[in-house]
Design a protein around this motif. Structure first.
Motif, PDB file in Angstrom:
ATOM      1  N   ARG A   1       0.832  -1.209   0.000  1.00 31.96           N
ATOM      2  CA  ARG A   1       0.000   0.000   0.000  1.00 31.96           C
ATOM      3  C   ARG A   1       0.871   1.266   0.000  1.00 31.96           C
ATOM      4  O   ARG A   1       1.973   1.272   0.550  1.00 31.96           O
TER       5      ARG A   1
ATOM      6  N   GLU B   1      -2.554  -7.426  -1.473  1.00 30.89           N
ATOM      7  CA  GLU B   1      -3.715  -7.070  -2.311  1.00 30.89           C
ATOM      8  C   GLU B   1      -3.428  -5.811  -3.125  1.00 30.89           C
ATOM      9  O   GLU B   1      -3.774  -5.732  -4.311  1.00 30.89           O
ATOM     10  N   ALA B   2      -2.764  -4.863  -2.494  1.00 31.20           N
ATOM     11  CA  ALA B   2      -2.439  -3.617  -3.206  1.00 31.20           C
ATOM     12  C   ALA B   2      -1.505  -3.891  -4.375  1.00 31.20           C
ATOM     13  O   ALA B   2      -1.650  -3.301  -5.457  1.00 31.20           O
TER      14      ALA B   2
ATOM     15  N   ASP C   1      -3.629  -5.564  -7.044  1.00 34.33           N
ATOM     16  CA  ASP C   1      -4.548  -4.608  -7.671  1.00 34.33           C
ATOM     17  C   ASP C   1      -3.818  -3.597  -8.543  1.00 34.33           C
ATOM     18  O   ASP C   1      -4.416  -2.980  -9.425  1.00 34.33           O
TER      19      ASP C   1
ATOM     20  N   ASP D   1       1.560  -9.724 -10.536  1.00 36.38           N
ATOM     21  CA  ASP D   1       1.038 -11.027 -10.120  1.00 36.38           C
ATOM     22  C   ASP D   1       2.109 -12.056  -9.782  1.00 36.38           C
ATOM     23  O   ASP D   1       1.824 -13.248  -9.692  1.00 36.38           O
TER      24      ASP D   1
ATOM     25  N   ARG E   1      -8.742 -15.128  -5.002  1.00 40.98           N
ATOM     26  CA  ARG E   1      -8.308 -14.573  -6.286  1.00 40.98           C
ATOM     27  C   ARG E   1      -8.082 -15.682  -7.327  1.00 40.98           C
ATOM     28  O   ARG E   1      -8.373 -15.511  -8.504  1.00 40.98           O
TER      29      ARG E   1
ATOM     30  N   LYS F   1      -8.285 -14.532 -11.102  1.00 38.35           N
ATOM     31  CA  LYS F   1      -7.347 -13.411 -10.966  1.00 38.35           C
ATOM     32  C   LYS F   1      -6.197 -13.814 -10.038  1.00 38.35           C
ATOM     33  O   LYS F   1      -5.735 -13.034  -9.215  1.00 38.35           O
TER      34      LYS F   1
END
Lengths: 470, 47
Positions: A217, A271-272, A275, A279, A317, A322
């Motif tokens: 983040r 997650e950040a 997103d 990956d 995910r 994803k």
């Protein structure tokens, strides 16, 4: 169960599954609650004792059926498999096949948790010169014997601030590959601040694998990873990372973060990263002693709960199409490393050295600047007496560490990080306890992830997760 | 089996007398740099 047999298995509950690991074979079994309870008692030859103890809870016929299945596993060497001794394939002396080049004892960031003193490694800020870099390449070629695959990681500090050296060493490596038949894998670990169109193109053209450091983040990253002037770096590095990863078709990189006491909710950081379009990810626990950012025993319950959340997020995910790679969950339970590799571990001090900017050799990058571990230098080889140190590292495997001998995780973690053990106990044979506990929890999550994916792959429709709150 | 589902084909015992070629990647050279994780490394000869 008697102690001898209890060290041969590990059973745990993760993601609603009862899981049984057979330590010496590596077999992973998803089991039901009855087997889970049986394994508190069963030692391979006490069926009657098991039945007598559990017949008030389970039907006797069911217990007999379950015990029959356990005996089948024993016959296949997938339960209570024999202990493993040091195999003849684990040679007494290692061959050096990997080097970490400290290309720059300097950095353009001032990360608060840096184990390298923001690049200084307890010394002066300096850059490696080409003479040292080329000598390091010659060193690995001379000391890697018949091994074809060798590795060099351009590390720092920040290697991009010494691109002339990186380019010269790469050019020299390619020349020496042709002369020797060796194949080098080159890696560069960068904070991304100095990435630009020119060096991105060069890194791509020269097939350099990248380890990209960011903490997830924006607020986490900017809190811990300011530039030299104390200014935030998130926007700059993420823009550069995106451009870089896109330019290499999303391949040949790892994005790597560090979590500290200030972001124990690190799933949000993973997650950040995901997103933001990346990956291939990793998130590592910080290792600091006597620091407000360091992880402590008291934090373990919160950290364990966070790994549960990370596991759920990873699987969610994946099921949504994803999915992402997470370094510690990418475990091939069927084709993992051989016993010799699991003993050799990371290879620090016997297969893997770090080369300081002045050419001094250390067991790994984290030992740079710890003077008693200086092994020699790339021009003169090992110092007098240093062979004793390298032998000690070679022999400091899980069968020679008291705490590891009976630990179920020993063939996955290979005894943990020597540098961390030295930092906390001044002894590489005494593993860093908090690191061990985190490692074990992370392994349970990884094994569970692989078990879930395996069950889903084979379409085990009648698989019913146990209703446990884990 | 009714009570047990084995999810892998373990090879650890089989490599007590094989392997050791050392061609695989040093674990610290990939992504961690601060921890030792060997269990998730790939065997170079099985790629």
């Amino acid at each position: 169960m008697n102690n001898e047999m209890s060290t041969k298995i590990h059973k745990f509950v993760q993601n609603g599954m009862y899981i049984l690991l057979d330590v010496n074979s590596g077999a992973v079994h998803v089991i039901d609650k009855m087997i889970y309870d049986i394994m508190d008692i069963f030692n391979g030859k006490n069926d009657n004792e098991v039945i007598n103890n559990l017949k008030s809870q389970y039907a006797e016929n069911d217990l007999k059926e379950a015990l029959d299945e356990l005996h089948i596993l024993m016959d296949k060497n997938q339960l209570f498999a024999p202990d493993i001794d040091v195999p003849p394939t684990f040679k007494a002396k290692g061959l050096v096949k990997s080097l970490c080049l400290m290309t720059a004892h300097d950095c353009n960031m001032r990360c608060k948790y840096c184990f390298g003193d923001t690049g200084e490694y307890g010394g002066e800020r300096q850059l490696m010169n080409n003479k040292v870099g080329r000598a390091a390449v010659d060193y690995i070629i001379e000391h890697s014997g018949p091994r074809k695959h060798c590795e060099i990681d351009f590390f720092g500090g920040e290697p991009l601030i010494n691109m002339p050296l990186v380019k010269d060493v790469t050019e020299y490596v390619r020349k020496r590959e042709k002369e020797t038949g060796k194949e080098f894998k080159l890696t560069l670990t960068t904070n991304g601040l100095a990435l630009n169109d020119d060096n991105i193109k060069w890194l791509n053209d020269n097939n350099i694998s990248l380890v990209l450091s960011t903490d997830g983040r924006r607020e986490t990253h900017d809190n811990m990873r300011p530039d030299c002037g104390g200014q935030p770096t998130y926007d700059k590095v993420m823009k550069n990372f995106k451009k870089c990863v896109d330019s290499r078709n999303g391949e040949n990189y790892y994005m790597r973060g560090t979590y500290t006491a200030e972001n124990l909710d690190f799933t949000k950081d993973v997650e950040a990263m995901a997103d933001a379009g990346f990956d291939i990810l990793s998130m590592e626990p910080v290792v600091l002693k006597d620091s407000p950012y360091g992880l402590t025993e008291e934090m373990l319950p919160e950290i364990f709960a966070e790994y549960d959340r990370l596991t759920d997020f990873y699987l969610k995910r994946h099921r949504e199409g994803k999915g992402f790679f997470f370094f510690h969950f990418n475990m091939d339970l069927s084709n993992g490393p051989c016993v010799a590799k699991r003993l050799a571990g990371c290879g620090a001090g016997h297969e893997y050295y770090a080369v300081a900017a002045n050419g001094d050799l250390y067991p790994c990058h984290q030992f740079v600047g710890r003077n008693k571990y200086k092994l020699g230098n790339v021009f003169d080889d090992l110092d007098e007496g240093a062979e004793d140190i390298t032998r000690y590292f070679r022999e400091s495997h899980v069968m020679n560490k008291e705490r590891c001998k009976t630990c179920w995780a020993k063939y996955f973690c290979s005894g943990g990080c020597h540098a961390n053990a030295d930092l906390f106990h001044d002894d590489i044979r005494k593993p860093y306890e908090v690191g061990c506990e985190i490692q074990k929890k992370r392994l349970e999550c990884a094994i569970a992830v692989q078990a879930v994916l395996s069950m889903e792959k084979i379409g085990k429709k009648d698989y019913k997760p146990a209703s446990v709150n884990c | 089996m009714k009570h047990i589902q084995t999810v892998n084909e373990p090879t650890l015992q089989a490599t007590k007398t094989s392997g050791g070629c050392g061609e695989c990647q040093a674990s610290c050279q990939s992504a961690c740099k601060t921890s030792c994780t060997v269990g998730n490394q790939v065997c170079e000869s099985k790629k």
